[in-house]
Design an enzyme around this catalytic site. Structure first.
Site, PDB file in Angstrom:
ATOM      1  CG  ASN A  56      -2.056   1.300   1.335  1.00 40.90           C
ATOM      2  OD1 ASN A  56      -1.578   2.212   0.629  1.00 40.90           O
ATOM      3  ND2 ASN A  56      -2.093   0.981   2.633  1.00 40.90           N
ATOM      4  CE  LYS A  96       0.500   3.538   4.936  1.00 34.69           C
ATOM      5  NZ  LYS A  96       0.371   3.596   6.595  1.00 34.69           N
ATOM      6  CG  HIS A 109      -5.776   1.702   5.483  1.00 36.76           C
ATOM      7  ND1 HIS A 109      -5.385   3.242   5.783  1.00 36.76           N
ATOM      8  CD2 HIS A 109      -4.712   1.142   4.874  1.00 36.76           C
ATOM      9  CE1 HIS A 109      -3.815   2.695   6.439  1.00 36.76           C
ATOM     10  NE2 HIS A 109      -4.096   1.900   6.116  1.00 36.76           N
ATOM     11  CD  GLU A 116      -2.352   5.907   6.797  1.00 33.88           C
ATOM     12  OE1 GLU A 116      -2.641   5.420   5.349  1.00 33.88           O
ATOM     13  OE2 GLU A 116      -2.007   4.872   7.415  1.00 33.88           O
ATOM     14  CD  GLU A 130      -2.796  -2.269   7.265  1.00 35.57           C
ATOM     15  OE1 GLU A 130      -2.379  -2.402   6.738  1.00 35.57           O
ATOM     16  OE2 GLU A 130      -3.502  -0.900   6.829  1.00 35.57           O
ATOM     17  N   GLY A 153       3.276   2.461  10.091  1.00 34.02           N
ATOM     18  CA  GLY A 153       4.057   3.103  10.660  1.00 34.02           C
ATOM     19  C   GLY A 153       4.375   3.627  11.422  1.00 34.02           C
ATOM     20  CB  SER A 182       4.947  -2.163  11.731  1.00 36.59           C
ATOM     21  OG  SER A 182       5.241  -0.304  12.134  1.00 36.59           O
ATOM     22  N   GLY A 240       3.049  -0.879   4.161  1.00 35.30           N
ATOM     23  CA  GLY A 240       3.076   0.178   3.805  1.00 35.30           C
ATOM     24  C   GLY A 240       4.877   0.885   3.299  1.00 35.30           C
ATOM     25  N   GLY A 241       5.251   1.189   4.489  1.00 37.10           N
ATOM     26  CA  GLY A 241       6.564   1.601   4.571  1.00 37.10           C
ATOM     27  C   GLY A 241       7.578   0.704   3.675  1.00 37.10           C
TER      28      GLY A 241
HETATM   29  P1  13P Z   1       3.089   0.531   7.501  1.00 31.13           P
HETATM   30  O1  13P Z   1       3.687  -1.322   6.695  1.00 31.13           O
HETATM   31  O2  13P Z   1       4.368   1.793   7.162  1.00 31.13           O
HETATM   32  O3  13P Z   1       2.981   0.613   8.700  1.00 31.13           O
HETATM   33  O4  13P Z   1       1.730   0.667   6.730  1.00 31.13           O
HETATM   34  C1  13P Z   1       0.978  -0.835   6.787  1.00 31.13           C
HETATM   35  C2  13P Z   1      -0.706  -0.085   6.679  1.00 31.13           C
HETATM   36  O5  13P Z   1      -1.101   0.715   6.743  1.00 31.13           O
HETATM   37  C3  13P Z   1      -0.437  -0.992   4.850  1.00 31.13           C
HETATM   38  O6  13P Z   1      -1.825  -0.643   4.351  1.00 31.13           O
END
Ligand code: 13P
Length: 258
Positions: A13, A15, A99, A101, A170, A176, A216, A237-238
């Site tokens: 993802n 983002k 999500h 967010e 999640e 994050g 993470s 994510g990251g």
């Molecule tokens: P991170 O892997 O950056 O923690 O993000 C997870 C996420 O929200 C994937 O949708």
């Protein structure tokens, strides 16, 4: 994971990261170092403006491209929104829905449910995100909270269509933050989600559902998380923004068939 009964999915993802130009560069690099084996499905959910570029870049590979949201309406006066048909026409296979967010921006369980229906009707695979806040966890209501989110997201989704749905657990406190859920914590909730699906549908449907962990996840902790019986992949994510790290996570999912 349990590859005998269900698919493994490693999904990124992105983002709000990477321009279309950077997307093209990333895909070139990823293709060069992609493992040849086919033990898992691979998805990258990119910003809407980069979907076309991403789809063209991964043509003739097994990488599927996804979006990060959609609108539940087929068309009309919804300025700034994107319909599921538009995503399909652009070449998307997946769409992330619910999500945390986006929930934090005001998205409701009812809207998420409408989007799940729209995605399934269009032939997209919805990756439905659920997860508790730190406060929920500290108050001991994680499982209750997550069950409620799953039930509301899947409301009126029939048994035939549920086969297409992927759920991503999640925990908000792990997103994050560098603070990953322990494999035991993540497994407990993923197992619980499967039990909720079993109650809503049948044990066969529950057994076949791909449930991801996200929060993470990285090249260092992926193997142990993915070794859990009810964690069938990751929503990353990251670490999905760096081709080498994403590939290492794909490799970590190459585990013995249980
Ligand atoms: P991170 O892997 O950056 O923690 O993000 C997870 C996420 O929200 C994937 O949708």
């Amino acid at each position: 994971m349990n590859r005998k009964y269900r698919k493994t999915l490693i999904a990124g993802n992105w983002k709000m990261n990477k321009t279309a130009t950077e997307t093209k560069e990333f895909m070139t690099k990823l293709k060069a170092i992609m493992p040849k084996g086919r033990w898992c499905d691979i998805a990258l959910c990119v910003p809407a403006v980069s979907i076309g570029t991403a789809v063209r870049a991964v043509r003739e590979t097994r990488i599927g491209i996804g979006a990060q949201n959609c609108n539940a309406n087929p068309s009309g006066a919804y300025t700034g929104e994107i319909s599921t048909d538009m995503l399909v026409d652009a070449g998307c296979k997946y769409v992330i829905l619910g999500h945390s967010e986006r929930r934090a921006m005001g998205e409701t369980d009812g809207e998420i449910n409408a989007k799940v229906h729209a995605a399934l009707n269009a032939g997209l695979i919805p990756i439905v995100c659920v997860g508790e806040s730190l406060e929920h966890r500290e108050n001991g209501i994680t499982e209750e909270w997550v069950s409620m989110q799953v039930k509301l997201a899947l409301k009126d989704v029939d048994a035939e269509k549920i086969r297409k749905v992927v759920i991503a657990y999640e925990p908000i406190w792990a997103i994050g933050t560098g603070r990953t859920a322990t494999p035991e914590q993540a497994e407990a909730v993923c197992e619980h989600i499967r039990a909720v699906v079993r109650k809503l549908y049948t044990s066969k449907h529950a057994r076949a559902m791909t449930i991801l962990y996200g929060g993470s996840m990285n090249e260092k902790n992926a193997y142990e998380l993915l070794a859990q019986p009810d964690i069938d992949g990751g929503l990353i994510g990251g670490a999905s923004l760096v081709a080498e790290k994403f590939v290492q996570i794909i490799e970590a999912s190459n585990q013995p068939i249980a």
